[in-house]
Write a protein that holds these residues in place. Structure first.
Motif, PDB file in Angstrom:
ATOM      1  N   UNK A   1      51.532  44.798  41.876  1.00 17.12           N
ATOM      2  CA  UNK A   1      50.794  45.522  42.920  1.00 17.12           C
ATOM      3  C   UNK A   1      49.351  45.762  42.494  1.00 17.12           C
ATOM      4  N   UNK A   2      49.158  46.129  41.233  1.00 17.86           N
ATOM      5  CA  UNK A   2      47.805  46.359  40.723  1.00 17.86           C
ATOM      6  C   UNK A   2      46.962  45.094  40.814  1.00 17.86           C
ATOM      7  N   UNK A   3      47.582  43.949  40.506  1.00 14.80           N
ATOM      8  CA  UNK A   3      46.844  42.691  40.541  1.00 14.80           C
ATOM      9  C   UNK A   3      46.429  42.341  41.966  1.00 14.80           C
ATOM     10  N   UNK A   4      47.351  42.463  42.915  1.00 14.92           N
ATOM     11  CA  UNK A   4      47.056  42.115  44.303  1.00 14.92           C
ATOM     12  C   UNK A   4      45.948  42.997  44.871  1.00 14.92           C
ATOM     13  N   UNK A   5      46.130  44.314  44.765  1.00 15.97           N
ATOM     14  CA  UNK A   5      45.141  45.247  45.322  1.00 15.97           C
ATOM     15  C   UNK A   5      43.841  45.180  44.527  1.00 15.97           C
ATOM     16  N   UNK A   6      43.959  45.049  43.202  1.00 15.21           N
ATOM     17  CA  UNK A   6      42.774  44.982  42.352  1.00 15.21           C
ATOM     18  C   UNK A   6      41.901  43.788  42.685  1.00 15.21           C
ATOM     19  N   UNK A   7      42.513  42.625  42.906  1.00 17.17           N
ATOM     20  CA  UNK A   7      41.751  41.423  43.247  1.00 17.17           C
ATOM     21  C   UNK A   7      41.018  41.616  44.572  1.00 17.17           C
ATOM     22  N   UNK A   8      41.693  42.197  45.550  1.00 14.16           N
ATOM     23  CA  UNK A   8      41.053  42.463  46.846  1.00 14.16           C
ATOM     24  C   UNK A   8      39.874  43.417  46.692  1.00 14.16           C
ATOM     25  N   UNK A   9      40.042  44.441  45.856  1.00 14.76           N
ATOM     26  CA  UNK A   9      38.961  45.401  45.612  1.00 14.76           C
ATOM     27  C   UNK A   9      37.764  44.721  44.940  1.00 14.76           C
TER      28      UNK A   9
END
Length: 237
Positions: free
Chosen positions: A129-137
Motif C-alpha cells: 500500500x505504501x508503494x502504490x500510494x507513495x508512487x502516486x504522491x
C-alpha cells in the motif's frame, strides 16, 4: 536521544516550516477580499496543493504507512488552509472560473476515491500500500514542481526577482531540507524523492535571487504578469 526521538523532533520542525509555507499566500487572499476580485490570479496552485495534501494524509494513515502521524498532521493543516483559500477564490471569481473549479474539484474527489478503493481492495500489506500510494504522491509532487518554472522563466526574462520573495525561497529550501532529513532517518524514498527536488528548487531560487537582486526595480508598482506569484512548496510531507 534515540533515532525515533530525533525523527520526531525533525518532524515537528518540518510541521512548523510547512505551516508557514501553507500560509504564505495569505497576503494574496487579503488583497482578493479587499478588492472583491481575484484579478489575474489563478486557483490552480491551491487546487493542486489540496489534492497533494489529501494524498499525503492517506499515505500517512496507519492502514497504509504506520508511524507517520506527523505526515497526517501537517497535511491536515494544509487541507484546512487550502480549502479556505479555494472558498475565497470561488467567492470572488467569475462563473467561468467557478465552473472550472467545480469540475477540477469533482475530478479530484473521483481520483482520491478510486485511489483509496484500489489501495484497500487490491493491496493487503503495508509495504504494498505504501508503494502504490507513495508512487502516486511522488508523481504528483514532481508535476507540481514544474509550476515554479513559470516564475523562474519570468525572473530570467525580466531580470527581476520582485515577485519571487526571498523569504519564500528560503522557506522552500528549509522545507525540502528538513523533510529530506526526516525521510533519511527512517529511509522513506517516497518522502525523500520529492524533497530532494524541493531542496534543489530552493537552491535554484536563492541563486536567481542573488544574481538578479541588483537588477530588480523595487519601486515598480505594476502587478505581476499574468497573476504570477511564487507558489509554496509542492511537498510538505
Amino acid at each position: 536521544m534515540g533515532p525515533e526521538t530525533i525523527r520526531f523532533i525533525v518532524g515537528i520542525v518540518g510541521n512548523i516550516i510547512s505551516l508557514y509555507l501553507y500560509l504564505s499566500p495569505t497576503p494574496t487572499f487579503v488583497k482578493i477580499v479587499k478588492y472583491k476580485s481575484v484579478q489575474a490570479f489563478k486557483p490552480d496552485p491551491y487546487l493542486a496543493t489540496l489534492l497533494n495534501c489529501v494524498m499525503w494524509i492517506f499515505y500517512g494513515l496507519p492502514v497504509v504507512h504506520p508511524h507517520s502521524l506527523l505526515i497526517v498532521t501537517v497535511n491536515s493543516a494544509g487541507v484546512l488552509i487550502n480549502v479556505t483559500f479555494c472558498t475565497i477564490f470561488f467567492r470572488y471569481c467569475g462563473w467561468p472560473c467557478r465552473k472550472k473549479m467545480i469540475i477540477v474539484f469533482i475530478l479530484e474527489i473521483l481520483f482520491i476515491a478510486g485511489m483509496v478503493a484500489v489501495t484497500l481492495t487490491l493491496e493487503h500489506t503495508h509495504p504494498a500500500r505504501s508503494m502504490l500510494v507513495g508512487i502516486l504522491c511522488v508523481i504528483l509532487n514532481i508535476a507540481m514542481y514544474m509550476s515554479p518554472l513559470t516564475v523562474v522563466k519570468t525572473v530570467i526574462k525580466t531580470k527581476s526577482v520582485k515577485y519571487m520573495p526571498i523569504f519564500l525561497s528560503v522557506g522552500n529550501l528549509l522545507n525540502g531540507s528538513i523533510w529530506l532529513v526526516y525521510a533519511s532517518l527512517d529511509f522513506d524514498p517516497y518522502i525523500m524523492i520529492p524533497n530532494v527536488l524541493g531542496t534543489i528548487s530552493g537552491i535554484i531560487q536563492i541563486g536567481l535571487y542573488i544574481k538578479y537582486n541588483k537588477t530588480t526595480n523595487w519601486d515598480d508598482e505594476e502587478e505581476p504578469p499574468n497573476g504570477v506569484e511564487m507558489p509554496p512548496a509542492a511537498s510538505n510531507a
